[in-house]
Design a protein around this motif. Structure first.
Motif, PDB file in Angstrom:
ATOM      1  N   LYS A   1      -9.195  -1.016 -14.450  1.00 47.76           N
ATOM      2  CA  LYS A   1      -9.969  -2.211 -14.778  1.00 47.76           C
ATOM      3  C   LYS A   1      -9.353  -3.377 -14.026  1.00 47.76           C
ATOM      4  O   LYS A   1      -8.261  -3.817 -14.325  1.00 47.76           O
ATOM      5  CB  LYS A   1      -9.939  -2.493 -16.280  1.00 47.76           C
ATOM      6  N   LEU A   2     -10.079  -3.830 -13.047  1.00 48.55           N
ATOM      7  CA  LEU A   2      -9.562  -4.900 -12.204  1.00 48.55           C
ATOM      8  C   LEU A   2     -10.323  -6.187 -12.476  1.00 48.55           C
ATOM      9  O   LEU A   2     -11.530  -6.178 -12.666  1.00 48.55           O
ATOM     10  CB  LEU A   2      -9.717  -4.531 -10.733  1.00 48.55           C
ATOM     11  N   ARG A   3      -9.585  -7.282 -12.467  1.00 46.19           N
ATOM     12  CA  ARG A   3     -10.216  -8.594 -12.578  1.00 46.19           C
ATOM     13  C   ARG A   3     -10.834  -8.930 -11.223  1.00 46.19           C
ATOM     14  O   ARG A   3     -10.519  -8.315 -10.209  1.00 46.19           O
ATOM     15  CB  ARG A   3      -9.174  -9.645 -12.953  1.00 46.19           C
ATOM     16  N   HIS A   4     -11.709  -9.925 -11.211  1.00 46.40           N
ATOM     17  CA  HIS A   4     -12.364 -10.303  -9.959  1.00 46.40           C
ATOM     18  C   HIS A   4     -11.356 -10.759  -8.920  1.00 46.40           C
ATOM     19  O   HIS A   4     -11.493 -10.439  -7.741  1.00 46.40           O
ATOM     20  CB  HIS A   4     -13.404 -11.401 -10.201  1.00 46.40           C
ATOM     21  N   VAL A   5     -10.353 -11.495  -9.333  1.00 50.62           N
ATOM     22  CA  VAL A   5      -9.351 -11.967  -8.375  1.00 50.62           C
ATOM     23  C   VAL A   5      -8.592 -10.792  -7.763  1.00 50.62           C
ATOM     24  O   VAL A   5      -8.209 -10.837  -6.596  1.00 50.62           O
ATOM     25  CB  VAL A   5      -8.385 -12.992  -9.025  1.00 50.62           C
ATOM     26  N   GLU A   6      -8.406  -9.735  -8.523  1.00 50.27           N
ATOM     27  CA  GLU A   6      -7.729  -8.560  -7.979  1.00 50.27           C
ATOM     28  C   GLU A   6      -8.619  -7.847  -6.965  1.00 50.27           C
ATOM     29  O   GLU A   6      -8.162  -7.472  -5.884  1.00 50.27           O
ATOM     30  CB  GLU A   6      -7.346  -7.604  -9.109  1.00 50.27           C
ATOM     31  N   LYS A   7      -9.900  -7.688  -7.303  1.00 51.93           N
ATOM     32  CA  LYS A   7     -10.835  -7.015  -6.397  1.00 51.93           C
ATOM     33  C   LYS A   7     -11.116  -7.834  -5.144  1.00 51.93           C
ATOM     34  O   LYS A   7     -11.176  -7.290  -4.043  1.00 51.93           O
ATOM     35  CB  LYS A   7     -12.173  -6.770  -7.097  1.00 51.93           C
ATOM     36  N   ASP A   8     -11.292  -9.134  -5.312  1.00 51.07           N
ATOM     37  CA  ASP A   8     -11.776  -9.975  -4.221  1.00 51.07           C
ATOM     38  C   ASP A   8     -10.671 -10.645  -3.412  1.00 51.07           C
ATOM     39  O   ASP A   8     -10.922 -11.094  -2.297  1.00 51.07           O
ATOM     40  CB  ASP A   8     -12.705 -11.064  -4.761  1.00 51.07           C
ATOM     41  N   VAL A   9      -9.462 -10.739  -3.961  1.00 49.97           N
ATOM     42  CA  VAL A   9      -8.400 -11.464  -3.260  1.00 49.97           C
ATOM     43  C   VAL A   9      -7.162 -10.598  -3.031  1.00 49.97           C
ATOM     44  O   VAL A   9      -6.713 -10.429  -1.898  1.00 49.97           O
ATOM     45  CB  VAL A   9      -8.008 -12.748  -4.035  1.00 49.97           C
ATOM     46  N   LEU A  10      -6.599 -10.057  -4.098  1.00 46.99           N
ATOM     47  CA  LEU A  10      -5.297  -9.399  -3.992  1.00 46.99           C
ATOM     48  C   LEU A  10      -5.355  -8.071  -3.225  1.00 46.99           C
ATOM     49  O   LEU A  10      -4.523  -7.832  -2.345  1.00 46.99           O
ATOM     50  CB  LEU A  10      -4.709  -9.197  -5.385  1.00 46.99           C
ATOM     51  N   ILE A  11      -6.315  -7.220  -3.551  1.00 49.20           N
ATOM     52  CA  ILE A  11      -6.420  -5.940  -2.831  1.00 49.20           C
ATOM     53  C   ILE A  11      -6.831  -6.165  -1.377  1.00 49.20           C
ATOM     54  O   ILE A  11      -6.228  -5.569  -0.476  1.00 49.20           O
ATOM     55  CB  ILE A  11      -7.354  -4.967  -3.570  1.00 49.20           C
ATOM     56  N   PRO A  12      -7.815  -7.034  -1.083  1.00 43.35           N
ATOM     57  CA  PRO A  12      -8.109  -7.312   0.327  1.00 43.35           C
ATOM     58  C   PRO A  12      -6.911  -7.889   1.100  1.00 43.35           C
ATOM     59  O   PRO A  12      -6.765  -7.633   2.292  1.00 43.35           O
ATOM     60  CB  PRO A  12      -9.256  -8.318   0.263  1.00 43.35           C
ATOM     61  N   GLN A  13      -6.037  -8.645   0.421  1.00 44.17           N
ATOM     62  CA  GLN A  13      -4.839  -9.158   1.095  1.00 44.17           C
ATOM     63  C   GLN A  13      -3.930  -8.002   1.504  1.00 44.17           C
ATOM     64  O   GLN A  13      -3.399  -7.980   2.618  1.00 44.17           O
ATOM     65  CB  GLN A  13      -4.088 -10.128   0.185  1.00 44.17           C
ATOM     66  N   ILE A  14      -3.770  -7.031   0.617  1.00 46.17           N
ATOM     67  CA  ILE A  14      -2.973  -5.850   0.956  1.00 46.17           C
ATOM     68  C   ILE A  14      -3.629  -5.094   2.104  1.00 46.17           C
ATOM     69  O   ILE A  14      -2.955  -4.637   3.033  1.00 46.17           O
ATOM     70  CB  ILE A  14      -2.795  -4.944  -0.280  1.00 46.17           C
ATOM     71  N   MET A  15      -4.957  -4.991   2.067  1.00 50.17           N
ATOM     72  CA  MET A  15      -5.673  -4.313   3.149  1.00 50.17           C
ATOM     73  C   MET A  15      -5.454  -5.019   4.485  1.00 50.17           C
ATOM     74  O   MET A  15      -5.203  -4.361   5.500  1.00 50.17           O
ATOM     75  CB  MET A  15      -7.171  -4.251   2.835  1.00 50.17           C
ATOM     76  N   ARG A  16      -5.538  -6.354   4.491  1.00 50.63           N
ATOM     77  CA  ARG A  16      -5.327  -7.104   5.738  1.00 50.63           C
ATOM     78  C   ARG A  16      -3.918  -6.901   6.275  1.00 50.63           C
ATOM     79  O   ARG A  16      -3.724  -6.655   7.473  1.00 50.63           O
ATOM     80  CB  ARG A  16      -5.588  -8.600   5.512  1.00 50.63           C
ATOM     81  N   ASP A  17      -2.931  -6.994   5.388  1.00 52.35           N
ATOM     82  CA  ASP A  17      -1.543  -6.836   5.824  1.00 52.35           C
ATOM     83  C   ASP A  17      -1.301  -5.442   6.404  1.00 52.35           C
ATOM     84  O   ASP A  17      -0.690  -5.301   7.464  1.00 52.35           O
ATOM     85  CB  ASP A  17      -0.581  -7.079   4.660  1.00 52.35           C
ATOM     86  N   ARG A  18      -1.773  -4.425   5.692  1.00 52.59           N
ATOM     87  CA  ARG A  18      -1.567  -3.053   6.173  1.00 52.59           C
ATOM     88  C   ARG A  18      -2.343  -2.784   7.451  1.00 52.59           C
ATOM     89  O   ARG A  18      -1.842  -2.105   8.356  1.00 52.59           O
ATOM     90  CB  ARG A  18      -1.950  -2.046   5.089  1.00 52.59           C
ATOM     91  N   ALA A  19      -3.565  -3.298   7.554  1.00 52.28           N
ATOM     92  CA  ALA A  19      -4.361  -3.090   8.762  1.00 52.28           C
ATOM     93  C   ALA A  19      -3.687  -3.749   9.965  1.00 52.28           C
ATOM     94  O   ALA A  19      -3.659  -3.176  11.054  1.00 52.28           O
ATOM     95  CB  ALA A  19      -5.774  -3.635   8.569  1.00 52.28           C
ATOM     96  N   LYS A  20      -3.137  -4.948   9.769  1.00 53.30           N
ATOM     97  CA  LYS A  20      -2.416  -5.604  10.871  1.00 53.30           C
ATOM     98  C   LYS A  20      -1.210  -4.793  11.301  1.00 53.30           C
ATOM     99  O   LYS A  20      -0.895  -4.715  12.486  1.00 53.30           O
ATOM    100  CB  LYS A  20      -1.970  -7.006  10.453  1.00 53.30           C
ATOM    101  N   GLU A  21      -0.526  -4.185  10.336  1.00 51.42           N
ATOM    102  CA  GLU A  21       0.632  -3.362  10.669  1.00 51.42           C
ATOM    103  C   GLU A  21       0.204  -2.088  11.398  1.00 51.42           C
ATOM    104  O   GLU A  21       0.856  -1.665  12.352  1.00 51.42           O
ATOM    105  CB  GLU A  21       1.413  -3.022   9.401  1.00 51.42           C
ATOM    106  N   LEU A  22      -0.906  -1.495  10.962  1.00 51.80           N
ATOM    107  CA  LEU A  22      -1.381  -0.273  11.596  1.00 51.80           C
ATOM    108  C   LEU A  22      -1.971  -0.544  12.981  1.00 51.80           C
ATOM    109  O   LEU A  22      -1.960   0.337  13.846  1.00 51.80           O
ATOM    110  CB  LEU A  22      -2.416   0.418  10.699  1.00 51.80           C
ATOM    111  N   CYS A  23      -2.488  -1.737  13.205  1.00 53.02           N
ATOM    112  CA  CYS A  23      -3.045  -2.122  14.506  1.00 53.02           C
ATOM    113  C   CYS A  23      -2.061  -2.984  15.286  1.00 53.02           C
ATOM    114  O   CYS A  23      -2.474  -3.806  16.113  1.00 53.02           O
ATOM    115  CB  CYS A  23      -4.355  -2.877  14.303  1.00 53.02           C
ATOM    116  N   SER A  24      -0.792  -2.833  15.019  1.00 54.61           N
ATOM    117  CA  SER A  24       0.209  -3.730  15.606  1.00 54.61           C
ATOM    118  C   SER A  24       0.213  -3.696  17.130  1.00 54.61           C
ATOM    119  O   SER A  24       0.453  -4.728  17.766  1.00 54.61           O
ATOM    120  CB  SER A  24       1.601  -3.404  15.071  1.00 54.61           C
ATOM    121  N   ASP A  25      -0.068  -2.552  17.753  1.00 58.08           N
ATOM    122  CA  ASP A  25      -0.087  -2.495  19.214  1.00 58.08           C
ATOM    123  C   ASP A  25      -1.206  -3.374  19.779  1.00 58.08           C
ATOM    124  O   ASP A  25      -1.026  -4.072  20.780  1.00 58.08           O
ATOM    125  CB  ASP A  25      -0.224  -1.052  19.698  1.00 58.08           C
ATOM    126  N   LYS A  26      -2.347  -3.378  19.124  1.00 59.69           N
ATOM    127  CA  LYS A  26      -3.467  -4.215  19.577  1.00 59.69           C
ATOM    128  C   LYS A  26      -3.208  -5.693  19.283  1.00 59.69           C
ATOM    129  O   LYS A  26      -3.593  -6.563  20.065  1.00 59.69           O
ATOM    130  CB  LYS A  26      -4.765  -3.734  18.935  1.00 59.69           C
TER     131      LYS A  26
END
Length: 152
Positions: A57-82
Motif C-alpha cells: 500500500k503506497l501513498r501517492h507521494v511514494e508512487k509519484d515521487v519517491l519510487i520514480p526518484q529511485i528509478m531515475r538514479d538507478r537508470a542514470k547509473e545503468l546508462c553511465s557510459d551514455k
C-alpha cells in the motif's frame, strides 16, 4: 453559566482529547521504544494489520515521487557510459552542443526511457523502496541509498 462554559472549554484541552485514544491503543503501540517507531507503525497498530507496515500500500507521494526518484538514479547509473559520452561531448563543443551532440543525446534518452518504461525495472525499484521503508519503520533510522554498480 460559568460552570457550563468551563466544562465546554475543558473538552478542548489536549490531555482530555488524547487520553481516550491513548488508552485505546493496543499494548505494542504503548510500549514502542521511541516516538519515531510509534509514528512509523501507527497505521499497523491502529488497524491491527501487521501487513500494513510493510505491504505494497503506497501513498501517492511514494508512487509519484519517491519510487520514480529511485528509478531515475538507478537508470542514470545503468546508462553511465551514455551519460559520460554526452557530458564529454557537451564539454568539448560548448555552445554548439545543441547541434553537435544530438547523437549522444538521443542515445542517452533512449537508454533512460527504456528503463523508465520497463515494468520489471519499476517493480525492482519498488521492492528496493519497500525494503528501505521497512527498515526505516523498524529502526527509525533513515539509511542512505547505496550507489548501484552494474557488473562490468
Amino acid at each position: 453559566m460559568h460552570r457550563e462554559l468551563h466544562l465546554k472549554m475543558r473538552k478542548n484541552f489536549f490531555t482530555v482529547r488524547v487520553t481516550t485514544y491513548w488508552n485505546g491503543l493496543p499494548r505494542e503501540g504503548v510500549e514502542c521504544p521511541s516516538l519515531e517507531i510509534l509514528k512509523n507503525n501507527l497505521d499497523a497498530i491502529l488497524w491491527d494489520d501487521p501487513v500494513c507496515a510493510e505491504n505494497s500500500k503506497l501513498r501517492h507521494v511514494e508512487k509519484d515521487v519517491l519510487i520514480p526518484q529511485i528509478m531515475r538514479d538507478r537508470a542514470k547509473e545503468l546508462c553511465s557510459d551514455k551519460v559520460q559520452a554526452f557530458t564529454k561531448c557537451c564539454q568539448e563543443t560548448g555552445l554548439l552542443m545543441v547541434v553537435k551532440c544530438r547523437q549522444e543525446n538521443t542515445a542517452l534518452k533512449d537508454c533512460l526511457v527504456g528503463y523508465y518504461s520497463d515494468p520489471s525495472f519499476y517493480e525492482e525499484c519498488k521492492a528496493e523502496y519497500l525494503k528501505q521503508r521497512e527498515e526505516y519503520r523498524a529502526t527509525g533510522i533513515k539509511k542512505k541509498r547505496q550507489k548501484f554498480t552494474p557488473n562490468v
